[in-house]
Design an enzyme around this catalytic site. Structure first.
Site, PDB file in Angstrom:
ATOM      1  N   GLU A 279       0.851  -1.202   0.000  1.00 60.28           N
ATOM      2  CA  GLU A 279       0.000   0.000   0.000  1.00 60.28           C
ATOM      3  C   GLU A 279       0.876   1.237   0.000  1.00 60.28           C
ATOM      4  O   GLU A 279       1.872   1.303   0.725  1.00 60.28           O
ATOM      5  CB  GLU A 279      -0.896   0.068   1.250  1.00 60.28           C
ATOM      6  CG  GLU A 279      -2.042  -0.888   1.321  1.00 60.28           C
ATOM      7  CD  GLU A 279      -2.892  -0.647   2.578  1.00 60.28           C
ATOM      8  OE1 GLU A 279      -2.771   0.446   3.185  1.00 60.28           O
ATOM      9  OE2 GLU A 279      -3.656  -1.543   2.950  1.00 60.28           O
ATOM     10  N   GLU A 333     -13.660   5.835  -0.406  1.00 60.77           N
ATOM     11  CA  GLU A 333     -14.590   4.924   0.277  1.00 60.77           C
ATOM     12  C   GLU A 333     -15.326   5.691   1.374  1.00 60.77           C
ATOM     13  O   GLU A 333     -14.757   5.998   2.420  1.00 60.77           O
ATOM     14  CB  GLU A 333     -13.813   3.739   0.861  1.00 60.77           C
ATOM     15  CG  GLU A 333     -13.100   2.908  -0.202  1.00 60.77           C
ATOM     16  CD  GLU A 333     -12.177   1.867   0.387  1.00 60.77           C
ATOM     17  OE1 GLU A 333     -12.674   0.864   0.945  1.00 60.77           O
ATOM     18  OE2 GLU A 333     -10.943   2.066   0.309  1.00 60.77           O
ATOM     19  N   LYS A 336     -15.537   4.451   5.331  1.00 56.97           N
ATOM     20  CA  LYS A 336     -14.361   4.129   6.144  1.00 56.97           C
ATOM     21  C   LYS A 336     -14.361   4.980   7.411  1.00 56.97           C
ATOM     22  O   LYS A 336     -14.590   6.193   7.357  1.00 56.97           O
ATOM     23  CB  LYS A 336     -13.064   4.388   5.359  1.00 56.97           C
ATOM     24  CG  LYS A 336     -12.770   3.346   4.299  1.00 56.97           C
ATOM     25  CD  LYS A 336     -11.302   3.312   3.931  1.00 56.97           C
ATOM     26  CE  LYS A 336     -10.489   2.606   4.975  1.00 56.97           C
ATOM     27  NZ  LYS A 336      -9.080   2.427   4.594  1.00 56.97           N
ATOM     28  N   GLU A 342      -9.063   9.240   5.529  1.00 56.70           N
ATOM     29  CA  GLU A 342      -9.309   7.816   5.264  1.00 56.70           C
ATOM     30  C   GLU A 342     -10.324   7.594   4.149  1.00 56.70           C
ATOM     31  O   GLU A 342     -10.324   6.558   3.490  1.00 56.70           O
ATOM     32  CB  GLU A 342      -9.795   7.114   6.537  1.00 56.70           C
ATOM     33  CG  GLU A 342      -8.714   6.908   7.579  1.00 56.70           C
ATOM     34  CD  GLU A 342      -7.683   5.867   7.161  1.00 56.70           C
ATOM     35  OE1 GLU A 342      -8.010   4.999   6.336  1.00 56.70           O
ATOM     36  OE2 GLU A 342      -6.541   5.935   7.647  1.00 56.70           O
TER      37      GLU A 342
END
Length: 401
Positions: A279, A333, A336, A342
């Site tokens: 990541e 997203e 999250k 985030e």
């Protein structure tokens, strides 16, 4: 006499060569020989959201972007079905919540593989299983205890299922496993982590698995913006740093973080283990106290990272080992938890449009694209039929002549 001698000698040499081949086949029978990464660039397809495109649309998006490697954090059956025939290589995730159960025995791992991997092969190219995510160094110490047994059981089950050489086993780590990482040569594993890390690395070394690290210059910059040059974090022009021990110069933090991992592995006794970045990314928005979380910085980081990976080069400390990385993440997203950042790591928005331009094409549900896709599918179908008919005609003419 001479002829008999040479025939005898060649026969013995042939027998010796076959013996060597047999020995090497036994030695390497437990090592994964397949390469679970095409090229240097991949993405993480996270789905903690309620507004994302369908998995089939995601396949279209990835193909348009020529992205050939993805990681998912589970083994969702709808996703795996959608990727059938796409040619895109997938690492599936065995979630942290399953580790205690999987660690109990190989039979538990076999059940999971029969449910979530085998039914989708070979159509869907599942090339790896990530066992847990950021376990060591995390808050749940009970999971530290069960990580290695889980990894061993998954690998044993894959071998029993005949998948030991085609599906790799790994477990990604966060920077929390290190005591420090500056300068790179000073990096070491935390003492409390090393107790669990060393036997894990020993097993991965035996089966040929690399070390996966989640490396985020964004998080480092966010934690200390007063002392870290933003240009150093973003691959922009800067004076960089020189590691006093190795005398190596670093002009970006990404390379420094990878070499820090290499230094820690070397000190732990694993100097030949490859590091792959599982990541990395940059948030395009964040809270007031999240320094650097802007759309411009996210675009700069991901654009420059893509260019850097395309060069297929190594790091200052490992110049001959090509750097490979999975970008976090494919989409923003919206569900999250945690700080605003985030929910804003996506290269694409929830509707498939680009969050910012780094050279990809967004997913456009327009009539023009639909017509293009229909034309492409129709042309491919007709061309295959034409090719088959032509080959058949040629074959008949050959047989008749």
């Amino acid at each position: 006499m001479e002829c008999t001698f040479f025939v005898s000698l060649s026969t013995r040499l042939m027998g010796f060569s076959l013996s060597l081949l047999l020995i090497f086949s036994v030695i390497f029978s437990n090592v994964v020989t397949g390469n679970a990464f095409k090229g240097t660039y991949g993405v993480n397809y996270g789905r903690i959201a309620d507004n994302l495109p369908s998995p089939r649309s995601v396949v279209t998006l990835l193909k348009a972007a020529k992205i050939k490697n993805i990681r998912i954090y589970d083994a969702d059956h709808e996703v795996l079905k959608a990727f059938k025939g796409s040619g895109i290589e997938i690492i599936v995730g065995l979630g942290n919540e399953y580790l205690k159960e999987i660690s109990v025995g190989e039979d538990r791992a076999m059940y999971w593989i029969k449910e979530n991997v085998q039914p989708f092969l070979p159509g869907t190219k599942i090339v790896g299983i990530a066992v847990g995510n950021e376990i060591l160094g995390g808050d749940d110490h009970a999971l530290w205890e069960v990580l290695l047994p889980s990894v061993k059981n998954v690998y044993a089950a894959l071998r029993q299922a005949g998948l030991g050489k085609s599906v790799a086993v790994s477990s990604p780590h966060s920077e929390a496993v290190f005591t420090n990482s500056y300068p790179p040569s000073a990096c070491v594993f935390r003492e409390d982590v090393l107790i669990y890390m060393k036997p894990l690395l020993q097993f991965f070394s035996q089966i040929g698995s690399p070390f996966y690290i989640n490396a985020y210059p964004f998080l480092a910059y966010k934690s200390d913006p007063e002392h870290i040059d933003i240009n150093y974090a973003l691959f922009k022009s800067n004076s960089g740093i020189v590691d006093a021990k190795t005398h190596l110069h670093y002009d970006n933090m990404f390379d420094a973080q990878i070499d820090a991992a290499y230094a820690a592995l070397e000190k732990a006794g694993f100097p030949k283990m490859e590091v792959i970045v599982s990541e990395t990314g940059w948030a395009s928005s964040g809270d007031a106290n999240e320094a650097g979380a802007t759309r411009q910085h996210a675009r700069t980081y991901n654009y420059n990272l893509r260019k850097r990976l395309a060069k297929k080069k190594g790091t200052p400390y490992r110049p001959k080992t090509v750097v490979r990385a999975y970008i976090f993440a494919l989409f923003n997203e919206n569900l999250k938890p945690g700080p605003t950042s985030e929910r804003h790591f996506g290269l694409f928005n929830h509707d498939g449009s680009m969050s910012y331009d780094i050279g990809f094409t967004g997913l456009k549900e327009s009539s023009a694209v639909s017509s293009l896709l229909s034309f492409k599918e129709s042309w491919l179908g007709s061309s295959h039929s034409l090719a088959f008919a032509t080959c058949t005609t040629v074959l008949l003419l050959v047989l008749a002549s």
